[in-house]
Motif scaffolding. Structure first.
Motif, PDB file in Angstrom:
ATOM      1  N   VAL A 131      33.041  43.458  59.246  1.00  0.00           N
ATOM      2  CA  VAL A 131      34.128  43.711  58.302  1.00  0.00           C
ATOM      3  C   VAL A 131      35.134  44.645  58.970  1.00  0.00           C
ATOM      4  CG1 VAL A 131      34.760  44.658  56.059  1.00  0.00           C
ATOM      5  CG2 VAL A 131      32.602  43.410  56.322  1.00  0.00           C
ATOM      6  N   VAL A 132      36.382  44.208  59.094  1.00  0.00           N
ATOM      7  CA  VAL A 132      37.419  44.984  59.762  1.00  0.00           C
ATOM      8  C   VAL A 132      38.251  45.770  58.753  1.00  0.00           C
ATOM      9  CG1 VAL A 132      39.385  44.888  61.340  1.00  0.00           C
ATOM     10  CG2 VAL A 132      37.481  43.281  61.622  1.00  0.00           C
ATOM     11  N   LEU A 133      38.792  45.097  57.734  1.00  0.00           N
ATOM     12  CA  LEU A 133      39.597  45.749  56.692  1.00  0.00           C
ATOM     13  C   LEU A 133      39.199  45.184  55.339  1.00  0.00           C
ATOM     14  CD1 LEU A 133      43.223  45.570  58.203  1.00  0.00           C
ATOM     15  CD2 LEU A 133      41.641  47.497  58.336  1.00  0.00           C
ATOM     16  N   TYR A 134      39.231  46.054  54.323  1.00  0.00           N
ATOM     17  CA  TYR A 134      38.981  45.561  52.966  1.00  0.00           C
ATOM     18  C   TYR A 134      39.637  46.488  51.951  1.00  0.00           C
ATOM     19  CZ  TYR A 134      36.871  43.615  48.833  1.00  0.00           C
ATOM     20  OH  TYR A 134      36.707  43.013  47.608  1.00  0.00           O
ATOM     21  N   SER A 135      40.220  45.870  50.926  1.00  0.00           N
ATOM     22  CA  SER A 135      40.730  46.628  49.789  1.00  0.00           C
ATOM     23  C   SER A 135      40.818  45.693  48.593  1.00  0.00           C
ATOM     24  CB  SER A 135      42.108  47.227  50.088  1.00  0.00           C
ATOM     25  OG  SER A 135      42.506  48.099  49.049  1.00  0.00           O
ATOM     26  N   ARG A 136      40.694  46.265  47.388  1.00  0.00           N
ATOM     27  CA  ARG A 136      40.753  45.466  46.180  1.00  0.00           C
ATOM     28  C   ARG A 136      41.390  46.281  45.057  1.00  0.00           C
ATOM     29  NH1 ARG A 136      36.630  46.456  42.477  1.00  0.00           N
ATOM     30  NH2 ARG A 136      36.867  44.343  41.657  1.00  0.00           N
ATOM     31  N   GLY A 137      41.775  45.555  44.005  1.00  0.00           N
ATOM     32  CA  GLY A 137      42.350  46.188  42.822  1.00  0.00           C
ATOM     33  C   GLY A 137      41.557  45.842  41.581  1.00  0.00           C
ATOM     34  N   THR A 138      41.829  46.539  40.512  1.00  0.00           N
ATOM     35  CA  THR A 138      41.084  46.319  39.275  1.00  0.00           C
ATOM     36  C   THR A 138      41.519  45.055  38.545  1.00  0.00           C
ATOM     37  OG1 THR A 138      42.658  47.785  38.152  1.00  0.00           O
ATOM     38  CG2 THR A 138      40.606  48.768  38.949  1.00  0.00           C
ATOM     39  N   GLN A 139      42.597  44.402  39.007  1.00  0.00           N
ATOM     40  CA  GLN A 139      43.062  43.172  38.369  1.00  0.00           C
ATOM     41  C   GLN A 139      42.576  41.921  39.101  1.00  0.00           C
ATOM     42  OE1 GLN A 139      47.277  43.195  37.230  1.00  0.00           O
ATOM     43  NE2 GLN A 139      47.352  45.392  37.635  1.00  0.00           N
ATOM     44  N   GLY A 140      41.669  42.086  40.052  1.00  0.00           N
ATOM     45  CA  GLY A 140      41.116  40.944  40.774  1.00  0.00           C
ATOM     46  C   GLY A 140      41.763  40.684  42.126  1.00  0.00           C
ATOM     47  N   ASP A 141      42.789  41.445  42.494  1.00  0.00           N
ATOM     48  CA  ASP A 141      43.415  41.286  43.808  1.00  0.00           C
ATOM     49  C   ASP A 141      42.481  41.832  44.888  1.00  0.00           C
ATOM     50  OD1 ASP A 141      45.311  41.493  41.639  1.00  0.00           O
ATOM     51  OD2 ASP A 141      46.913  41.519  43.121  1.00  0.00           O
ATOM     52  N   TYR A 142      42.501  41.216  46.053  1.00  0.00           N
ATOM     53  CA  TYR A 142      41.788  41.794  47.186  1.00  0.00           C
ATOM     54  C   TYR A 142      42.346  41.244  48.489  1.00  0.00           C
ATOM     55  CZ  TYR A 142      38.957  37.468  47.131  1.00  0.00           C
ATOM     56  OH  TYR A 142      38.539  36.165  47.142  1.00  0.00           O
ATOM     57  N   LEU A 143      42.092  41.994  49.542  1.00  0.00           N
ATOM     58  CA  LEU A 143      42.435  41.611  50.910  1.00  0.00           C
ATOM     59  C   LEU A 143      41.206  41.893  51.752  1.00  0.00           C
ATOM     60  CD1 LEU A 143      45.685  42.304  52.857  1.00  0.00           C
ATOM     61  CD2 LEU A 143      43.519  42.998  53.867  1.00  0.00           C
ATOM     62  N   ALA A 144      40.686  40.862  52.422  1.00  0.00           N
ATOM     63  CA  ALA A 144      39.456  40.986  53.202  1.00  0.00           C
ATOM     64  C   ALA A 144      39.683  40.393  54.590  1.00  0.00           C
ATOM     65  CB  ALA A 144      38.305  40.270  52.498  1.00  0.00           C
ATOM     66  N   LEU A 145      39.654  41.244  55.609  1.00  0.00           N
ATOM     67  CA  LEU A 145      39.808  40.813  56.995  1.00  0.00           C
ATOM     68  C   LEU A 145      38.494  41.054  57.711  1.00  0.00           C
ATOM     69  CD1 LEU A 145      41.766  39.797  59.231  1.00  0.00           C
ATOM     70  CD2 LEU A 145      42.231  42.200  59.750  1.00  0.00           C
ATOM     71  N   GLN A 146      37.981  40.009  58.355  1.00  0.00           N
ATOM     72  CA  GLN A 146      36.651  40.114  58.959  1.00  0.00           C
ATOM     73  C   GLN A 146      36.542  39.227  60.189  1.00  0.00           C
ATOM     74  OE1 GLN A 146      34.270  38.566  55.525  1.00  0.00           O
ATOM     75  NE2 GLN A 146      36.344  38.011  54.936  1.00  0.00           N
ATOM     76  N   LEU A 147      35.682  39.638  61.099  1.00  0.00           N
ATOM     77  CA  LEU A 147      35.307  38.811  62.237  1.00  0.00           C
ATOM     78  C   LEU A 147      34.123  37.948  61.827  1.00  0.00           C
ATOM     79  CD1 LEU A 147      35.450  41.190  65.333  1.00  0.00           C
ATOM     80  CD2 LEU A 147      36.602  38.988  65.151  1.00  0.00           C
ATOM     81  N   ARG A 148      34.261  36.646  62.033  1.00  0.00           N
ATOM     82  CA  ARG A 148      33.165  35.729  61.747  1.00  0.00           C
ATOM     83  C   ARG A 148      33.044  34.738  62.888  1.00  0.00           C
ATOM     84  NH1 ARG A 148      33.204  31.447  56.857  1.00  0.00           N
ATOM     85  NH2 ARG A 148      34.763  30.559  58.262  1.00  0.00           N
ATOM     86  N   ASP A 149      31.923  34.783  63.585  1.00  0.00           N
ATOM     87  CA  ASP A 149      31.678  33.887  64.724  1.00  0.00           C
ATOM     88  C   ASP A 149      32.819  33.941  65.730  1.00  0.00           C
ATOM     89  OD1 ASP A 149      29.297  33.132  63.547  1.00  0.00           O
ATOM     90  OD2 ASP A 149      30.190  31.391  62.540  1.00  0.00           O
ATOM     91  N   ASN A 150      33.216  35.146  66.097  1.00  0.00           N
ATOM     92  CA  ASN A 150      34.233  35.372  67.139  1.00  0.00           C
ATOM     93  C   ASN A 150      35.657  35.027  66.715  1.00  0.00           C
ATOM     94  OD1 ASN A 150      32.670  36.119  69.714  1.00  0.00           O
ATOM     95  ND2 ASN A 150      31.599  34.319  68.967  1.00  0.00           N
ATOM     96  N   ARG A 151      35.878  34.632  65.475  1.00  0.00           N
ATOM     97  CA  ARG A 151      37.211  34.334  64.982  1.00  0.00           C
ATOM     98  C   ARG A 151      37.596  35.345  63.911  1.00  0.00           C
ATOM     99  NH1 ARG A 151      39.332  29.313  65.849  1.00  0.00           N
ATOM    100  NH2 ARG A 151      40.358  29.293  63.826  1.00  0.00           N
ATOM    101  N   MET A 152      38.895  35.588  63.785  1.00  0.00           N
ATOM    102  CA  MET A 152      39.368  36.498  62.751  1.00  0.00           C
ATOM    103  C   MET A 152      39.657  35.698  61.484  1.00  0.00           C
ATOM    104  SD  MET A 152      39.815  39.767  62.438  1.00  0.00           S
ATOM    105  CE  MET A 152      40.311  40.606  63.944  1.00  0.00           C
ATOM    106  N   LEU A 153      39.056  36.125  60.381  1.00  0.00           N
ATOM    107  CA  LEU A 153      39.178  35.436  59.097  1.00  0.00           C
ATOM    108  C   LEU A 153      39.823  36.367  58.088  1.00  0.00           C
ATOM    109  CD1 LEU A 153      38.475  33.094  57.089  1.00  0.00           C
ATOM    110  CD2 LEU A 153      36.280  34.267  56.727  1.00  0.00           C
ATOM    111  N   LEU A 154      40.870  35.882  57.432  1.00  0.00           N
ATOM    112  CA  LEU A 154      41.563  36.633  56.395  1.00  0.00           C
ATOM    113  C   LEU A 154      41.412  35.909  55.064  1.00  0.00           C
ATOM    114  CD1 LEU A 154      43.549  38.852  55.372  1.00  0.00           C
ATOM    115  CD2 LEU A 154      45.416  37.305  56.021  1.00  0.00           C
ATOM    116  N   ASN A 155      40.848  36.594  54.084  1.00  0.00           N
ATOM    117  CA  ASN A 155      40.788  36.112  52.702  1.00  0.00           C
ATOM    118  C   ASN A 155      41.668  37.009  51.848  1.00  0.00           C
ATOM    119  OD1 ASN A 155      38.993  34.074  53.344  1.00  0.00           O
ATOM    120  ND2 ASN A 155      37.184  35.214  52.710  1.00  0.00           N
ATOM    121  N   ILE A 156      42.574  36.410  51.076  1.00  0.00           N
ATOM    122  CA  ILE A 156      43.487  37.182  50.246  1.00  0.00           C
ATOM    123  C   ILE A 156      43.604  36.525  48.877  1.00  0.00           C
ATOM    124  CG2 ILE A 156      45.529  35.980  51.174  1.00  0.00           C
ATOM    125  CD1 ILE A 156      47.048  38.663  50.852  1.00  0.00           C
TER     126      ILE A 156
END
Length: 337
Positions: A131-156
């Motif tokens: 897990v590289v970066l993570y943040s979330r809000g109380t309204q269901g918003d989130y930003l999740a940046l992570q390394l997975r199998d040598n690739r950078m994955l961004l979920n927003i």
């Protein structure tokens, strides 16, 4: 050094000059990364058309490096090249995370509610997941940046209950510095690693990202929505900017001047140590080590140092999932691929 442009010339008063070249760069003189186009291919730089005229190239994204390697690909008569690099000093604020570390920026006092933001930083690691970066809000918003199998994955997620996923890069656990940029303007998102760019439209109708709990760097204390890896990051992160604010610099200043209440720093170091080198001895002709492979990768990168008294031997072998293989060996003291 932060390198912004390169000027080249050939050999004066002759027809000896370099017409085209690529550039690679590094920080230790041994490991190099290629300067790439947005599509992921090596960028080909136009060179000279005679031996005397100065040809100027500017880097759209500056190169941060201590070593620059120029690789001629086309030339006239002989490779003759005069080079001048331009740039400025680069101040690095590094933080090391050991897999149990994290840095938390408290957003309760200063919540984020924005139509646009830019995040950029550099990282290097020898671990394929984290897990590289993570943040979330109380309204269901989130930003999740992570390394997975040598690739950078961004979920927003902008609170629409439907995640938007973008993935870029490959073989990012090579212990070489990589540059990451995330830029959002309402629902338009740009995600870049080493100038390889992917763009998309964030799902849903909302345009504001609301984050009001904590902004985590390098890991999280427990599993969070939007994360697909469970381990925290292991490696170095350098000069993490949120918009125009260098959070690494801000943390250091806050801890020095008594404003540490804004941040929670757990098991991190203000340095970037090199990973320990562990030599392996193969004591017989049958001895070998088998490592886990990767599937779906467009490229393969391997580097190692060796010494031996033998005159023949197979050092590396990998069979592709389809057909074919790659083998690195030496025969009568000459290496062969």
């Amino acid at each position: 050094m932060n390198v912004t442009r390169i000027w080249t010339q050939g050999r004066p008063h002759t027809n000896e000059y370099v017409m085209e070249y690529t550039i690679s760069y590094g920080t230790n003189g041994q490991d190099y990364a290629d300067y790439k186009e947005s599509g992921g291919d090596k960028m080909m730089f136009r060179g000279n058309s005679d031996g005397d005229t100065v040809h100027k190239n500017e880097f759209e994204v500056p190169i941060i490096a201590q070593w620059i390697r120029i690789n001629p690909t086309r030339w006239r008569d002989r490779i003759s090249l005069r080079v001048e690099l331009f740039g400025c000093e680069y101040d690095a604020y590094d933080m090391y995370f050991n897999g149990s570390s994290l840095l938390k920026y408290d957003l309760y006092r200063e919540p984020i509610a924005a139509l646009r933001e830019t995040i950029r930083f550099r990282f290097k690691t020898t671990t394929p997941n984290g897990v590289v970066l993570y943040s979330r809000g109380t309204q269901g918003d989130y930003l999740a940046l992570q390394l997975r199998d040598n690739r950078m994955l961004l979920n927003i997620n902008l609170g629409f209950n439907e995640v938007t996923s973008l993935s870029v890069g490959s073989l990012l656990d090579d212990n070489i510095w990589h540059d990451v940029v995330i830029s959002r303007n309402r629902r338009d998102i740009l995600f870049s690693v080493d100038r390889v760019v992917v763009q998309d439209k964030i799902k849903g109708e909302f345009q504001i990202l609301n984050l009001n709990t904590g902004f985590y760097i390098g890991g999280v204390p427990n599993i969070q929505e939007g994360l697909v890896v469970v381990q925290n990051y292991t490696g170095c992160i350098e000069n993490l900017y949120f918009n125009s604010t260098n959070l690494m610099y801000e943390v250091k200043e806050a801890l020095q001047y008594g404003e540490s209440y804004k941040y929670q720093k757990v098991n991190t170091l203000w340095t970037c140590p090199e990973p320990q080198i562990v030599p392996v001895t193969f004591k017989s002709h049958q001895a070998h080590a088998r490592l886990k492979g990767y599937e779906g990768m467009a490229s393969l990168n391997s580097s190692f140092a060796f010494r031996t008294y033998e005159d023949n031997g197979l050092m590396l072998y990998h069979a592709f999932s389809g057909s074919g293989y790659v083998a690195v060996s030496f025969v009568y003291w000459k290496t062969s691929v």
